[in-house]
Scaffold this active site. Structure first.
Site, PDB file in Angstrom:
ATOM      1  N   HIS A  26      -5.901   1.307  -3.839  1.00 28.27           N
ATOM      2  CA  HIS A  26      -4.956   0.783  -2.853  1.00 28.27           C
ATOM      3  C   HIS A  26      -4.427  -0.570  -3.296  1.00 28.27           C
ATOM      4  CE1 HIS A  26      -7.469  -2.333  -0.629  1.00 28.27           C
ATOM      5  NE2 HIS A  26      -8.252  -1.907  -1.603  1.00 28.27           N
ATOM      6  N   CYS A  37       0.811  -1.226   0.000  1.00 31.72           N
ATOM      7  CA  CYS A  37       0.000   0.000   0.000  1.00 31.72           C
ATOM      8  C   CYS A  37       0.839   1.268   0.000  1.00 31.72           C
ATOM      9  CB  CYS A  37      -1.009   0.004   1.141  1.00 31.72           C
ATOM     10  SG  CYS A  37      -0.299   0.056   2.803  1.00 31.72           S
ATOM     11  N   HIS A  68      -2.675   0.880   7.030  1.00 35.17           N
ATOM     12  CA  HIS A  68      -3.004   0.716   5.614  1.00 35.17           C
ATOM     13  C   HIS A  68      -3.409   2.071   5.055  1.00 35.17           C
ATOM     14  CE1 HIS A  68      -3.994  -1.514   2.018  1.00 35.17           C
ATOM     15  NE2 HIS A  68      -5.170  -0.905   1.956  1.00 35.17           N
TER      16      HIS A  68
END
Length: 187
Positions: free
Chosen positions: A156, A90, A144
């Site tokens: 993402h 990510c 994240h």
């Protein structure tokens, strides 16, 4: 032969235990629901201000960042990855996107925590395309992240076995883990 079978059973048990631990790490309470019954995002209680000097990237680069992120959809996820050829995690995805659109040899953050440290919180109502969105997916803040692309969607790199994708912020999994949006662009 008996010793080999016992070793095989031990390995299988260890693998099953590791798989269970991974699945348990992803478990969390259900997403909050709005009065209409739809899944909703929770607003962070008190967003943390940047702990380092904000990046202040040229706001004219917003659309280029969004376009670059969209071009990377379907690139494989790779833990620690930060190139289209090698795959992305990510924060590697975000680092690559901004490296492609910013001028000069600017040193960009690599981890999600580093990105949070050089970005300013922004209210959901003020989010713009190119802002960053953060999630707590592992029990730790800012574990994240993705790039907001508009219409309540973000791009993402999800996890092992996945590919870079565009997802709704109202997705049940991400809505329950949403920490807020942050901005790396100059005001």
């Amino acid at each position: 032969m008996h010793q080999t079978q016992a070793l095989l059973v031990d390995r299988r048990a260890a693998l099953a235990l590791a798989a269970a631990a991974l699945l348990a790490g992803c478990a969390s309470p259900p997403a909050p629901r709005s009065p209409t019954g739809t899944v909703g995002r929770r607003e962070p209680a008190s967003p943390m201000p940047a702990s380092r000097a904000p990046l202040d990237i040229d706001p004219g680069e917003r659309e280029a960042a969004v376009a670059q992120a969209m071009l990377l959809v379907n690139t494989p996820y790779t833990y620690g990855g930060n190139t289209p050829r090698g795959g992305f995690d990510c924060s590697g995805l975000i680092q690559y996107v901004f490296a492609q659109v910013t001028e000069g040899a600017r040193r960009l953050p690599r981890s999600t925590a580093q990105w949070a440290a050089v970005s300013e919180p922004v209210a959901d109502a003020q989010m713009q395309r190119g802002d960053l969105v953060f999630f707590n997916t592992s029990g730790a803040p800012f574990s994240h992240m993705g790039l907001y692309v508009g219409n309540d969607q973000f791009v993402h790199a999800p996890s092992t076995g996945g590919t870079v994708r565009k997802v709704s912020l109202d997705n049940r999994y991400f809505a329950a883990r949403y920490m807020g949006a942050r901005r790396v662009f100059a005001a």
